[in-house]
Design an enzyme around this catalytic site. Structure first.
Site, PDB file in Angstrom:
ATOM      1  CG  ASN A  10      75.530  51.614  64.693  1.00 54.84           C
ATOM      2  OD1 ASN A  10      74.410  51.710  65.173  1.00 54.84           O
ATOM      3  ND2 ASN A  10      76.077  52.575  63.959  1.00 54.84           N
ATOM      4  CE  LYS A  12      75.358  51.913  60.404  1.00 55.03           C
ATOM      5  NZ  LYS A  12      75.947  52.238  59.100  1.00 55.03           N
ATOM      6  CG  HIS A  96      77.792  56.564  62.957  1.00 54.92           C
ATOM      7  ND1 HIS A  96      77.425  56.727  61.640  1.00 54.92           N
ATOM      8  CD2 HIS A  96      78.183  55.271  63.086  1.00 54.92           C
ATOM      9  CE1 HIS A  96      77.584  55.571  61.002  1.00 54.92           C
ATOM     10  NE2 HIS A  96      78.050  54.682  61.856  1.00 54.92           N
ATOM     11  CD  GLU A  98      74.925  55.734  59.077  1.00 54.45           C
ATOM     12  OE1 GLU A  98      75.207  54.771  58.350  1.00 54.45           O
ATOM     13  OE2 GLU A  98      74.288  55.612  60.144  1.00 54.45           O
ATOM     14  CD  GLU A 166      81.806  53.701  61.747  1.00 58.01           C
ATOM     15  OE1 GLU A 166      81.451  52.526  61.765  1.00 58.01           O
ATOM     16  OE2 GLU A 166      81.016  54.645  61.839  1.00 58.01           O
ATOM     17  N   GLY A 172      78.147  50.947  54.509  1.00 62.49           N
ATOM     18  CA  GLY A 172      76.942  50.482  53.818  1.00 62.49           C
ATOM     19  C   GLY A 172      77.075  50.441  52.313  1.00 62.49           C
ATOM     20  CB  SER A 212      81.562  47.434  54.022  1.00 60.94           C
ATOM     21  OG  SER A 212      80.636  48.401  53.546  1.00 60.94           O
TER      22      SER A 212
END
Length: 253
Positions: A10, A12, A96, A98, A166, A172, A212
């Site tokens: 991904n 992003k 996702h 985020e 996730e 991150g 990560s």
């Protein structure tokens, strides 16, 4: 027949045309296990999808990072599932963390997206995961079960769904769920699918880990029985992504 290992990259909101060409060139040159062993899907930003699709090696596939919840129309800034199908993009990442966290996408909204994308013939990487506060309060399993339940209420055929766990606190941040933590949640997710969807769906649905993941930790994570692959963020922009793909060989060792 075991579950085929799955590695998603991904990207992003990253990349320029030149950077994209360089990353794809590295991927194209990489020595990785065959498609029998690992399925690799690369997810660049929308604007680079046609470019990546045109220059990426044929044994790797592409995914969009999102799509709209229903048919296209007066939805400025959105991209419909039909458009992705029209571009011959086979996969899409939905839900996702985020997007859930920053853009406020609810469990139900994500579930509607998953159901609509599947109805249009897309394959879906559906993401679930808890925040640090939720983990520390001991509600991890409840949170991911609720996220999965919303999807299960809208989806009857799971053949084209990959579930991505996730943990938000590991994305991150450099913090990684330990292999034991990842295995525990994947095991609970599979147990939930067995009890609430079907034993067959539980046995065949791939549950991948994201947060990560890098070349240093991927082999140990891959060795866990219920970890069927990865959704890789930052490291998918780097040459080490090839080593992460190679961690699929752990399953055949």
């Amino acid at each position: 027949m075991g579950r085929k290992f799955f590695v998603g990259g991904n990207w992003k909101c990253n990349g320029t045309t030149e950077e994209v060409k360089k990353i794809v060139s590295t991927l194209n040159d990489g020595q990785v296990p065959s498609q029998d062993v690992v399925e690799v899907v690369i997810s660049p930003p929308f604007v680079f999808l046609p470019l990546v699709k045109s220059i990426l090696r044929p044994d790797f596939h592409v995914a969009a990072q999102n799509c709209w919840v229903k048919k296209g129309g007066a939805f400025t800034g959105e991209v419909s599932a039909e458009m992705l199908v029209n571009l011959d993009i086979p996969w899409v990442i939905l839900g996702h963390s985020e997007r859930r966290l920053i853009l406020g996408e609810s469990n139900e909204f994500v579930a509607d997206k998953v159901a609509y994308a599947l109805s249009q013939g897309l394959k879906v990487i559906a993401c679930v995961g808890e925040t640090l506060e939720q983990r520390e309060s001991g509600s991890t399993v409840d949170v991911v079960a609720a996220q999965t339940k919303a999807i299960a209420e809208k989806v009857s055929n799971w053949a084209n769904v990959v579930l991505a766990y996730e943990p938000v606190w590991a994305i991150g941040t450099g913090k990684v769920a330990t292999p034991a933590q990842a295995q525990e949640v994947h095991f609970e997710l599979r147990k939930w699918l067995q009890a609430n969807v079907s034993p067959d769906v539980a046995a065949t649905t791939r549950i991948i880990y994201g947060g990560s993941v890098n070349a240093a930790n991927s082999k140990e994570l891959a060795a866990k029985p219920d970890v069927d692959g990865f959704l890789v963020g930052g490291a998918s922009l780097k040459p080490e992504f090839i080593d992460i793909i190679k961690s699929a060989e752990v399953k055949n060792a």
